[in-house]
Design a protein around this motif. Structure first.
Motif, PDB file in Angstrom:
ATOM      1  N   THR A  28      27.853  49.477  45.107  1.00 18.50           N
ATOM      2  CA  THR A  28      26.478  49.121  45.447  1.00 18.50           C
ATOM      3  C   THR A  28      25.812  48.266  44.366  1.00 18.50           C
ATOM      4  O   THR A  28      24.891  47.515  44.658  1.00 18.50           O
ATOM      5  CB  THR A  28      25.631  50.378  45.674  1.00 18.50           C
ATOM      6  N   VAL A  29      26.275  48.369  43.137  1.00 18.80           N
ATOM      7  CA  VAL A  29      25.678  47.567  42.071  1.00 18.80           C
ATOM      8  C   VAL A  29      26.162  46.125  42.175  1.00 18.80           C
ATOM      9  O   VAL A  29      27.199  45.853  42.780  1.00 18.80           O
ATOM     10  CB  VAL A  29      26.032  48.134  40.685  1.00 18.80           C
ATOM     11  N   ARG A  30      25.419  45.229  41.601  1.00 17.59           N
ATOM     12  CA  ARG A  30      25.886  43.847  41.544  1.00 17.59           C
ATOM     13  C   ARG A  30      26.853  43.698  40.381  1.00 17.59           C
ATOM     14  O   ARG A  30      26.653  44.267  39.311  1.00 17.59           O
ATOM     15  CB  ARG A  30      24.707  42.900  41.385  1.00 17.59           C
ATOM     16  N   ALA A  31      27.888  42.941  40.617  1.00 17.11           N
ATOM     17  CA  ALA A  31      28.887  42.737  39.572  1.00 17.11           C
ATOM     18  C   ALA A  31      28.291  41.952  38.416  1.00 17.11           C
ATOM     19  O   ALA A  31      27.524  41.003  38.630  1.00 17.11           O
ATOM     20  CB  ALA A  31      30.096  41.997  40.136  1.00 17.11           C
ATOM     21  N   TYR A  32      28.644  42.344  37.213  1.00 18.98           N
ATOM     22  CA  TYR A  32      28.197  41.598  36.034  1.00 18.98           C
ATOM     23  C   TYR A  32      28.819  40.204  36.027  1.00 18.98           C
ATOM     24  O   TYR A  32      28.165  39.221  35.712  1.00 18.98           O
ATOM     25  CB  TYR A  32      28.579  42.370  34.774  1.00 18.98           C
ATOM     26  N   CYS A  33      30.091  40.133  36.388  1.00 24.48           N
ATOM     27  CA  CYS A  33      30.811  38.867  36.497  1.00 24.48           C
ATOM     28  C   CYS A  33      31.749  38.944  37.691  1.00 24.48           C
ATOM     29  O   CYS A  33      32.284  40.014  37.990  1.00 24.48           O
ATOM     30  CB  CYS A  33      31.674  38.577  35.273  1.00 24.48           C
ATOM     31  N   MET A  34      31.931  37.811  38.324  1.00 27.92           N
ATOM     32  CA  MET A  34      32.974  37.655  39.330  1.00 27.92           C
ATOM     33  C   MET A  34      33.732  36.395  38.956  1.00 27.92           C
ATOM     34  O   MET A  34      33.146  35.440  38.414  1.00 27.92           O
ATOM     35  CB  MET A  34      32.398  37.503  40.739  1.00 27.92           C
ATOM     36  N   ALA A  35      35.025  36.382  39.269  1.00 33.69           N
ATOM     37  CA  ALA A  35      35.808  35.229  38.837  1.00 33.69           C
ATOM     38  C   ALA A  35      37.020  35.024  39.713  1.00 33.69           C
ATOM     39  O   ALA A  35      37.462  35.930  40.422  1.00 33.69           O
ATOM     40  CB  ALA A  35      36.253  35.413  37.391  1.00 33.69           C
ATOM     41  N   TRP A  36      37.522  33.822  39.641  1.00 42.63           N
ATOM     42  CA  TRP A  36      38.801  33.466  40.235  1.00 42.63           C
ATOM     43  C   TRP A  36      39.797  33.214  39.112  1.00 42.63           C
ATOM     44  O   TRP A  36      39.483  32.507  38.141  1.00 42.63           O
ATOM     45  CB  TRP A  36      38.679  32.231  41.101  1.00 42.63           C
ATOM     46  N   PHE A  37      40.989  33.765  39.298  1.00 43.60           N
ATOM     47  CA  PHE A  37      42.101  33.540  38.403  1.00 43.60           C
ATOM     48  C   PHE A  37      43.258  33.008  39.229  1.00 43.60           C
ATOM     49  O   PHE A  37      43.257  33.111  40.460  1.00 43.60           O
ATOM     50  CB  PHE A  37      42.532  34.855  37.722  1.00 43.60           C
ATOM     51  N   ARG A  38      44.256  32.465  38.566  1.00 40.89           N
ATOM     52  CA  ARG A  38      45.459  32.047  39.278  1.00 40.89           C
ATOM     53  C   ARG A  38      46.678  32.273  38.397  1.00 40.89           C
ATOM     54  O   ARG A  38      46.576  32.303  37.162  1.00 40.89           O
ATOM     55  CB  ARG A  38      45.368  30.588  39.711  1.00 40.89           C
ATOM     56  N   GLN A  39      47.802  32.432  39.064  1.00 39.97           N
ATOM     57  CA  GLN A  39      49.050  32.612  38.354  1.00 39.97           C
ATOM     58  C   GLN A  39      50.153  31.877  39.084  1.00 39.97           C
ATOM     59  O   GLN A  39      50.433  32.169  40.252  1.00 39.97           O
ATOM     60  CB  GLN A  39      49.407  34.097  38.220  1.00 39.97           C
ATOM     61  N   ALA A  40      50.746  30.923  38.398  1.00 41.53           N
ATOM     62  CA  ALA A  40      51.868  30.171  38.945  1.00 41.53           C
ATOM     63  C   ALA A  40      53.163  30.847  38.507  1.00 41.53           C
ATOM     64  O   ALA A  40      53.189  31.562  37.505  1.00 41.53           O
ATOM     65  CB  ALA A  40      51.826  28.731  38.438  1.00 41.53           C
TER      66      ALA A  40
END
Length: 122
Positions: A28-40
């Motif tokens: 229910t809380v808002r995320a402090y950070c959200m992100a996209w990562f990738r792995q090849a």
């Protein structure tokens, strides 16, 4: 139970576009950070784009000017618009969430999705 579910990956030719989505639920809380990562294959996971609670965004140098991170807070969906895709963008893309209570300072991701594959052909 927190869940992050990515979608929108696929196969495109170089120069094409894709929009990834990450649907979040179970908190229910808002995320402090959200992100996209990738792995090849054969490489370490790398950060692609970040959006903080304040709305401040950050990008890896390799994607600046081509990728845009955004979020719909009401729907708890994180997006990554990817334009001018290159073969070197080929990877599994993951979203991450920093849901630590009273988080501050640097982001620290404690929840991850299962990933969505992006393949860019030349």
């Amino acid at each position: 139970q927190v869940q992050l579910v990515e979608s929108g990956g696929g196969s495109v030719q170089a120069g094409g576009s894709l929009r990834l989505s990450c649907a979040a639920s179970g908190y229910t809380v808002r995320a402090y950070c959200m992100a996209w990562f990738r792995q090849a294959p054969g490489k370490e996971r790398e950060g692609v784009a970040t959006i903080k609670l304040t709305g401040v965004t950050g990008y890896a140098d390799s994607v600046k000017g081509r990728f845009t991170i955004s979020q719909d807070n009401a729907k708890k969906i994180l997006y990554l618009q990817m334009n001018s895709l290159k073969p070197e963008d080929t990877a599994m893309y993951y979203c991450g969430a920093d849901l630590r209570p009273w988080a501050s300072g640097a982001c620290a991701y404690n929840y991850w999705g299962q990933g969505t594959q992006v393949t860019v052909s030349s």
